[in-house]
Design a protein around this motif. Sequence first.
Motif, PDB file in Angstrom:
ATOM      1  N   ALA A  99      32.527  59.318  27.093  1.00  0.00           N
ATOM      2  CA  ALA A  99      31.859  58.591  28.174  1.00  0.00           C
ATOM      3  C   ALA A  99      32.342  57.142  28.234  1.00  0.00           C
ATOM      4  CB  ALA A  99      30.347  58.642  27.983  1.00  0.00           C
ATOM      5  N   THR A 100      32.528  56.530  27.078  1.00  0.00           N
ATOM      6  CA  THR A 100      33.043  55.160  27.032  1.00  0.00           C
ATOM      7  C   THR A 100      34.477  55.102  27.530  1.00  0.00           C
ATOM      8  OG1 THR A 100      31.624  54.677  25.122  1.00  0.00           O
ATOM      9  CG2 THR A 100      33.450  53.169  25.538  1.00  0.00           C
ATOM     10  N   SER A 101      35.289  56.081  27.124  1.00  0.00           N
ATOM     11  CA  SER A 101      36.676  56.135  27.586  1.00  0.00           C
ATOM     12  C   SER A 101      36.735  56.291  29.101  1.00  0.00           C
ATOM     13  CB  SER A 101      37.408  57.305  26.913  1.00  0.00           C
ATOM     14  OG  SER A 101      37.415  57.160  25.514  1.00  0.00           O
ATOM     15  N   LEU A 102      35.798  57.077  29.654  1.00  0.00           N
ATOM     16  CA  LEU A 102      35.738  57.241  31.109  1.00  0.00           C
ATOM     17  C   LEU A 102      35.395  55.917  31.784  1.00  0.00           C
ATOM     18  CD1 LEU A 102      35.844  59.306  33.458  1.00  0.00           C
ATOM     19  CD2 LEU A 102      33.376  59.603  33.157  1.00  0.00           C
ATOM     20  N   ILE A 233      24.647  54.633  31.751  1.00  0.00           N
ATOM     21  CA  ILE A 233      23.874  53.669  30.970  1.00  0.00           C
ATOM     22  C   ILE A 233      22.386  53.991  31.032  1.00  0.00           C
ATOM     23  CG2 ILE A 233      23.178  51.251  30.847  1.00  0.00           C
ATOM     24  CD1 ILE A 233      26.006  50.523  31.777  1.00  0.00           C
ATOM     25  N   ILE A 234      21.881  54.299  32.240  1.00  0.00           N
ATOM     26  CA  ILE A 234      20.454  54.615  32.396  1.00  0.00           C
ATOM     27  C   ILE A 234      20.083  55.876  31.619  1.00  0.00           C
ATOM     28  CG2 ILE A 234      18.684  55.315  34.052  1.00  0.00           C
ATOM     29  CD1 ILE A 234      20.102  53.530  36.107  1.00  0.00           C
ATOM     30  N   LEU A 235      20.896  56.925  31.758  1.00  0.00           N
ATOM     31  CA  LEU A 235      20.605  58.182  31.067  1.00  0.00           C
ATOM     32  C   LEU A 235      20.749  58.041  29.562  1.00  0.00           C
ATOM     33  CD1 LEU A 235      22.335  60.729  33.476  1.00  0.00           C
ATOM     34  CD2 LEU A 235      19.890  60.424  33.101  1.00  0.00           C
ATOM     35  N   PHE A 236      21.695  57.210  29.124  1.00  0.00           N
ATOM     36  CA  PHE A 236      21.866  57.030  27.683  1.00  0.00           C
ATOM     37  C   PHE A 236      20.700  56.240  27.091  1.00  0.00           C
ATOM     38  CE2 PHE A 236      23.893  55.403  23.794  1.00  0.00           C
ATOM     39  CZ  PHE A 236      24.362  56.605  23.290  1.00  0.00           C
ATOM     40  N   ILE A 237      20.178  55.271  27.847  1.00  0.00           N
ATOM     41  CA  ILE A 237      18.977  54.569  27.400  1.00  0.00           C
ATOM     42  C   ILE A 237      17.807  55.545  27.307  1.00  0.00           C
ATOM     43  CG2 ILE A 237      17.266  52.828  28.062  1.00  0.00           C
ATOM     44  CD1 ILE A 237      19.568  51.179  29.235  1.00  0.00           C
ATOM     45  N   PHE A 240      18.099  57.465  24.155  1.00  0.00           N
ATOM     46  CA  PHE A 240      17.599  56.708  23.007  1.00  0.00           C
ATOM     47  C   PHE A 240      16.076  56.715  22.968  1.00  0.00           C
ATOM     48  CE2 PHE A 240      21.738  54.714  22.241  1.00  0.00           C
ATOM     49  CZ  PHE A 240      21.709  54.620  20.863  1.00  0.00           C
ATOM     50  N   ILE A 241      15.458  56.617  24.136  1.00  0.00           N
ATOM     51  CA  ILE A 241      13.989  56.656  24.182  1.00  0.00           C
ATOM     52  C   ILE A 241      13.477  57.996  23.668  1.00  0.00           C
ATOM     53  CG2 ILE A 241      11.996  56.676  25.745  1.00  0.00           C
ATOM     54  CD1 ILE A 241      13.493  54.657  27.490  1.00  0.00           C
ATOM     55  N   GLY A 242      14.140  59.088  24.086  1.00  0.00           N
ATOM     56  CA  GLY A 242      13.763  60.414  23.588  1.00  0.00           C
ATOM     57  C   GLY A 242      13.899  60.526  22.087  1.00  0.00           C
ATOM     58  N   ILE A 243      14.994  59.970  21.545  1.00  0.00           N
ATOM     59  CA  ILE A 243      15.187  59.973  20.094  1.00  0.00           C
ATOM     60  C   ILE A 243      14.092  59.162  19.404  1.00  0.00           C
ATOM     61  CG2 ILE A 243      16.699  59.208  18.222  1.00  0.00           C
ATOM     62  CD1 ILE A 243      17.684  61.701  19.569  1.00  0.00           C
ATOM     63  N   ALA A 244      13.734  58.013  19.986  1.00  0.00           N
ATOM     64  CA  ALA A 244      12.672  57.176  19.410  1.00  0.00           C
ATOM     65  C   ALA A 244      11.339  57.918  19.402  1.00  0.00           C
ATOM     66  CB  ALA A 244      12.557  55.876  20.188  1.00  0.00           C
ATOM     67  N   MET A 260       7.796  67.625  21.537  1.00  0.00           N
ATOM     68  CA  MET A 260       8.240  68.356  22.729  1.00  0.00           C
ATOM     69  C   MET A 260       8.668  67.387  23.834  1.00  0.00           C
ATOM     70  SD  MET A 260       5.387  71.380  22.994  1.00  0.00           S
ATOM     71  CE  MET A 260       5.114  72.544  21.648  1.00  0.00           C
ATOM     72  N   PHE A 261       7.858  66.354  24.047  1.00  0.00           N
ATOM     73  CA  PHE A 261       8.169  65.381  25.085  1.00  0.00           C
ATOM     74  C   PHE A 261       9.453  64.629  24.753  1.00  0.00           C
ATOM     75  CE2 PHE A 261       7.725  61.077  26.929  1.00  0.00           C
ATOM     76  CZ  PHE A 261       7.702  61.437  28.273  1.00  0.00           C
ATOM     77  N   GLY A 262       9.616  64.251  23.485  1.00  0.00           N
ATOM     78  CA  GLY A 262      10.826  63.548  23.076  1.00  0.00           C
ATOM     79  C   GLY A 262      12.066  64.405  23.229  1.00  0.00           C
ATOM     80  N   MET A 263      11.926  65.682  22.919  1.00  0.00           N
ATOM     81  CA  MET A 263      13.068  66.592  23.008  1.00  0.00           C
ATOM     82  C   MET A 263      13.498  66.807  24.450  1.00  0.00           C
ATOM     83  SD  MET A 263      13.281  70.459  21.562  1.00  0.00           S
ATOM     84  CE  MET A 263      14.603  71.555  22.088  1.00  0.00           C
ATOM     85  N   THR A 264      12.534  67.029  25.356  1.00  0.00           N
ATOM     86  CA  THR A 264      12.873  67.235  26.767  1.00  0.00           C
ATOM     87  C   THR A 264      13.472  65.967  27.378  1.00  0.00           C
ATOM     88  OG1 THR A 264      10.561  66.710  27.331  1.00  0.00           O
ATOM     89  CG2 THR A 264      11.164  69.032  27.166  1.00  0.00           C
ATOM     90  N   THR A 265      13.007  64.796  26.940  1.00  0.00           N
ATOM     91  CA  THR A 265      13.566  63.532  27.427  1.00  0.00           C
ATOM     92  C   THR A 265      14.995  63.346  26.926  1.00  0.00           C
ATOM     93  OG1 THR A 265      11.353  62.542  27.396  1.00  0.00           O
ATOM     94  CG2 THR A 265      13.223  61.041  27.529  1.00  0.00           C
ATOM     95  N   THR A 266      15.231  63.681  25.666  1.00  0.00           N
ATOM     96  CA  THR A 266      16.566  63.558  25.085  1.00  0.00           C
ATOM     97  C   THR A 266      17.566  64.470  25.784  1.00  0.00           C
ATOM     98  OG1 THR A 266      15.578  63.042  22.934  1.00  0.00           O
ATOM     99  CG2 THR A 266      17.883  63.721  22.937  1.00  0.00           C
TER     100      THR A 266
END
Length: 317
Positions: A99-102, A233-237, A240-244, A260-266
């Motif tokens: 994604a960064t290379s893109l 950037i938005i989706l990657f943030i 991170f929120i899902g991981i948190a 469950m909520f964190g997993m679906t968000t991630t």
Amino acid sequence: MLSVVEGIFIFVVISESVFAVLGNGFIGLVNCIDCAKNKLSTIGFILTGLSISRIFLIWLIITDGFIRIFSPDIYASGNLIEYISYFWVISNQSSIWFATSLSIFYFLKIANFSNYIFLWLKSRTNRVLPLLMGFLLISCLLNFVYIAKILNDLKMKNDTVWRFNIFKNEYFIKQILLNLGVIFFFTLSLITSVLLIISLWRHNRQMQSNVTGLRDSISEAHVKAMKVLISFIILFILYFIGIAIEISYFTVPENKLLLMFGMTTTAIYPWGHSFILILGNSKLKQASLRVLQQLKCCEKRKSVRATETPWGDMDVP
């Protein structure tokens, strides 16, 4: 017996996995077909690698989440969490790297600056990719060593402590996502997005005196690239929120709804960005429209056959 919440969770997660496989699989397939016809381009290599890494990432997220929710005792042996952790490092780091290379590829190809360093990098776009690959390999190696140390320390303890701390210590494995490698790649994407916005702003100022009320091709290219980069950037943030949220589950392990909520968000990140890439890339968009047209033709043929009489064109006596 599954509860209503668990049933909804399974439906949502399976839907996300299907979308991820279809979207990323389509990107990979189109670029592989293009590679068979022509030489694989840099952008084709990046998109293919990105799609493959995200397919692995979504399945690892789902497998890890299902096991922790429905069969947490499987983790007690320690072997499974070790394998998942190692594969997670590869898929997660590769996904961020591609994604960064893109982002950097779009920036160097589309942006316009008179800076000497930028012009030097722009003339060597294909050489920047191997340099980033070196950073990826170093980052993965450091993460492997870090995970191996954590797991080895856990295995030195007795079985009771291992079973008690298995989820607690997974928190430290999750910290892989916050290492210098990930931060480095994400920062590069953020910088390229900001510079691309500056390039578009400067270009529009130059074009105002020549083209009023119209958007030229360079501006169009800027806007399309910005949509792809900013959405990443938005989706990657969000990722991170899902991981948190998943990490916070370790403090209250009885609250499965939080996990469950964190997993679906991630899981939104691996499939959501793939569809944005399809819409933002002219080749992928045209290929998707052709597929949709073929599907519509198949549906029409089926409906015509269903309405035909069993006698066909024969005269009925």
